[in-house]
Scaffold this motif. Structure first.
Motif, PDB file in Angstrom:
ATOM      1  N   UNK A   1      -9.491   4.477   4.248  1.00  0.00           N
ATOM      2  CA  UNK A   1      -8.862   3.837   2.467  1.00  0.00           C
ATOM      3  C   UNK A   1      -8.038   4.192   1.753  1.00  0.00           C
ATOM      4  N   UNK A   2      -8.465   5.814   2.757  1.00  0.00           N
ATOM      5  CA  UNK A   2      -6.912   7.368   2.047  1.00  0.00           C
ATOM      6  C   UNK A   2      -5.680   5.512   1.826  1.00  0.00           C
ATOM      7  N   UNK A   3      -5.925   5.335   3.387  1.00  0.00           N
ATOM      8  CA  UNK A   3      -3.869   4.185   3.564  1.00  0.00           C
ATOM      9  C   UNK A   3      -4.402   3.076   2.318  1.00  0.00           C
ATOM     10  N   UNK A   4      -5.295   2.734   1.982  1.00  0.00           N
ATOM     11  CA  UNK A   4      -5.985   1.711   0.980  1.00  0.00           C
ATOM     12  C   UNK A   4      -5.315   1.937  -0.328  1.00  0.00           C
ATOM     13  N   UNK A   5      -5.523   3.343  -0.174  1.00  0.00           N
ATOM     14  CA  UNK A   5      -5.575   3.749  -1.676  1.00  0.00           C
ATOM     15  C   UNK A   5      -4.014   4.226  -1.920  1.00  0.00           C
ATOM     16  N   UNK A   6      -4.171   4.416  -1.324  1.00  0.00           N
ATOM     17  CA  UNK A   6      -1.732   4.694  -1.294  1.00  0.00           C
ATOM     18  C   UNK A   6      -0.990   4.207  -1.664  1.00  0.00           C
ATOM     19  N   UNK A   7      -1.127   2.369  -1.053  1.00  0.00           N
ATOM     20  CA  UNK A   7      -0.549   1.587  -1.155  1.00  0.00           C
ATOM     21  C   UNK A   7      -0.822   1.171  -2.799  1.00  0.00           C
TER      22      UNK A   7
ATOM     23  N   UNK B   1       2.832  11.263   2.631  1.00  0.00           N
ATOM     24  CA  UNK B   1       4.397  10.551   3.369  1.00  0.00           C
ATOM     25  C   UNK B   1       4.080   9.504   3.432  1.00  0.00           C
ATOM     26  N   UNK B   2       3.211   8.554   2.993  1.00  0.00           N
ATOM     27  CA  UNK B   2       4.066   7.585   3.195  1.00  0.00           C
ATOM     28  C   UNK B   2       3.360   6.699   1.840  1.00  0.00           C
ATOM     29  N   UNK B   3       2.491   7.227   0.865  1.00  0.00           N
ATOM     30  CA  UNK B   3       2.827   6.732  -0.455  1.00  0.00           C
ATOM     31  C   UNK B   3       4.426   6.336  -1.094  1.00  0.00           C
ATOM     32  N   UNK B   4       5.132   7.212  -0.736  1.00  0.00           N
ATOM     33  CA  UNK B   4       6.603   7.149  -1.728  1.00  0.00           C
ATOM     34  C   UNK B   4       7.108   5.386  -1.011  1.00  0.00           C
ATOM     35  N   UNK B   5       6.893   5.630   0.388  1.00  0.00           N
ATOM     36  CA  UNK B   5       7.771   4.677   1.224  1.00  0.00           C
ATOM     37  C   UNK B   5       6.532   3.265   0.913  1.00  0.00           C
ATOM     38  N   UNK B   6       5.248   3.147   0.218  1.00  0.00           N
ATOM     39  CA  UNK B   6       5.268   1.742   0.138  1.00  0.00           C
ATOM     40  C   UNK B   6       5.761   1.478  -1.266  1.00  0.00           C
ATOM     41  N   UNK B   7       6.291   2.101  -1.581  1.00  0.00           N
ATOM     42  CA  UNK B   7       6.652   1.788  -3.356  1.00  0.00           C
ATOM     43  C   UNK B   7       8.177   1.913  -3.154  1.00  0.00           C
ATOM     44  N   UNK B   8       9.090   2.146  -1.783  1.00  0.00           N
ATOM     45  CA  UNK B   8       9.999   1.072  -1.598  1.00  0.00           C
ATOM     46  C   UNK B   8       9.919   0.196  -1.035  1.00  0.00           C
TER      47      UNK B   8
END
Length: 575
Positions: A293-299, A177-184
């Protein structure tokens, strides 16, 4: 995508491998410490053997010291790798931007390109600098600590079979759920940058129209939207820590409960439970590192996608057909040329342009605003590519010239004059880096720069502000013309570049061009008939089509559009 991005790590891969080795060995030393501690409790403390305790304590200190040194080394090499990787990415993006045609640049907003070159690269750079350590350390710690825990007490280690799936599910939900929010969020940064850039560029217009409050409100809206998206993204990602703590404390409670029962029944010793808890903390810490790591990778994926859009943009103007030819004279021919900015556009901006401009001629182009006069001349140096038809220079299609040579042989002074920070001399030498003072003086005489250069504080060494803010519009135009003349091109294009110059000075510039540069083909786009009336040919563009071609006298006698422009300017005193 990751493979393509990491191809820019190049020579810094060795630092990544060295840091991985340091981290792996560091983990081994850290994992040995709980085993030594368990042995020290169960043997040394239980038997009151001080020499044994001291010996094991010194071994533990030695392992901790070596782990510290290796940790420092790994951090340094990770930083070298990350910073070098970021520098390569920025360089690759900037080089790609230099190869863009005008149509490629039109696909992006300038503010977005700035963000992709700075903020997005920084996100990936920081992810590499900190992520290498976490990405290596976490799996090593996880597997080795888990193995050690099973060695100490296999039955008690079964608690992980419940804890790990619960934690994995929670992390998956957060990351997805956090991936699209980083793009926005990155898009929000684009918008804030665009508003700031527009406001600073047009600050004089904003002040003159007293629109500060409007601009402030517009910025506040964009800033609030960015803050909202950032709060959503980081708020959701912060749930990562809550999920970790929930699982960690639940696991510790379960182990203490079952471990305490085992100690009471005599199936487990206190030292074993102490060592087991140490491994539990290491396992949970490694899982926390993996989640980070997953959080950083997602962003990073969000930023990496935006960077690759720039790097993978197909350059529309290439040198596939280029051959070793050079511009000799500067004759230009348009052969049934059509042009449209977008392939999906319903109409052509330029339609069926057939025009022959002989070398050494002075050609004037006139027409109403929006007649595509600037677009027409931008096809000559291939700033845009003709959609249909062909543009020839010296009877050679422009596609067959090397781009660098073609653009070096054609000097353009665009409608929007641009001067750079630095001295007047530095700006003039953009036209020719090794120009002598005599060449600079001659170009300035032709462009009438000599009329005001002595009035500047330090003459040619006067520092110009950003965009040339400390010279007038007319002075800026004349400096840009001198810079173009200094190139000694075969074709000189003046795109409405004397609009801020008085008619007397403009006449001197035209006379200087004709007298001093007779072999140069000169194309003058203008709104005033006085700027083109002495041209060998005058081209009238109307709605992207050639309406008529002729001399001033011919067009004044025969062409209605030319007559209307002439009489309107005569009444307004422009002639």
């Amino acid at each position: 995508m990751l493979k393509e991005l990491f191809s820019y790590m190049k020579q810094y891969k060795k630092y990544a491998w060295i840091s991985l080795v340091c981290i792996a060995v560091e983990c081994i030393f850290e994992l040995v410490i709980p085993l030594i501690m368990a042995d020290m409790v169960d043997v040394g403390i239980a038997n009151g053997d001080q020499d044994y305790i001291l010996h094991k304590g010194l071994v533990m200190i030695g392992c901790a010291g070596l782990a510290l040194v290796l940790g420092i080394c790994s951090a340094r090499f990770c930083a070298l790798c990350g910073q070098g990787f970021g520098a390569n990415l920025r360089e690759a993006e900037y080089r790609k931007l230099q190869s863009y045609s005008f149509s490629n640049i039109d696909h992006f907003q300038v503010s977005s390109l700035v963000t992709r070159l700075t903020s997005d690269v920084t996100v990936i750079q920081n992810s590499v600098s900190t992520g290498i350590r976490l990405l290596c350390r976490a799996p090593v710690m996880l597997f080795m600590a888990t193995g050690s825990a099973f060695v100490i007490n296999a039955r008690l280690a079964l608690v992980f079979l419940v804890a790990l799936p619960v934690l994995g599910f929670l992390l998956f939900e957060i990351v997805s759920h956090v991936g699209p929010l980083y793009t926005k969020m990155q898009t929000g940064i684009d918008r804030v940058n665009r508003i700031v850039q527009e406001n600073l560029t047009a600050v004089r217009v904003v002040r003159s129209y007293v629109r500060e409050n409007y601009e402030q409100a517009k910025f506040d809206d964009a800033n609030l939207a960015l803050r909202t998206e950032s709060e959503k993204a980081f708020g959701l990602s912060s749930m990562n820590m809550a999920a970790m703590q929930f699982v960690m404390y639940g696991t510790i409670l379960a182990i203490l409960w079952f471990g305490g029962s085992s100690i009471r029944t005599g199936t487990m010793q206190v030292g074993e439970l102490t060592g087991f808890l140490s491994y539990v903390l290491q396992i949970l810490n490694s899982l926390m590192m993996l989640s980070n790591v997953f959080m950083m990778l997602t962003r990073s994926m969000a930023s990496g996608t935006r960077i690759l859009e720039v790097l993978n943009e197909k350059v529309e103007i290439t040198e596939e057909k280029a051959r070793p030819v050079s511009v000799k004279k500067g004759a230009i021919r348009f052969d049934h040329v059509f042009f449209q900015y977008s392939k999906n556009a319903e109409e052509y901006v330029l339609s069926d342009i057939c025009l022959n401009l002989e070398a050494g001629q002075t050609i004037g182009i006139i027409g109403q605003t929006g007649a595509a006069k600037s677009t027409l001349v931008q096809l000559i140096p291939r700033l845009y590519e003709a959609t249909k038809g062909c543009v020839y220079v010296d009877d050679v299609p422009v596609q067959e010239y090397p781009l660098e040579h073609l653009r070096d042989a054609i000097a353009m002074v665009l409608q929007k004059n641009t001067l750079f920070s630095g001295t007047v001399r530095d700006n003039l030498r953009w036209g020719k880096e090794d120009a002598t003072q005599e060449e600079i003086d001659e170009a300035c005489r032709i462009a009438c720069v000599d009329e005001f250069i002595d009035r500047l504080d330090n003459g040619y060494d006067t520092e110009l502000g950003q965009g040339g803010v400390n010279v007038s519009g007319g002075q800026k135009q004349r400096l840009c013309i001198a810079r173009a003349i200094l190139k000694q091109p075969k074709v000189l294009i003046l795109d409405d570049s004397t609009s801020a110059v008085d008619t007397a000075t403009e006449a001197k510039i035209r006379e200087g061009l004709k007298a001093k540069l007779p072999e140069m083909t000169k194309i003058i786009i203008a709104q005033r008939i006085s700027s083109v009336r002495s041209a060998d040919q005058i081209v009238i563009l109307d709605d992207g089509k050639i309406n008529a071609v002729g001399t001033h006298e011919q067009l004044l006698a025969e062409n209605r559009i030319y007559q209307e422009i002439y009489h309107s300017q005569q009444e307004g005193g422009a002639l």
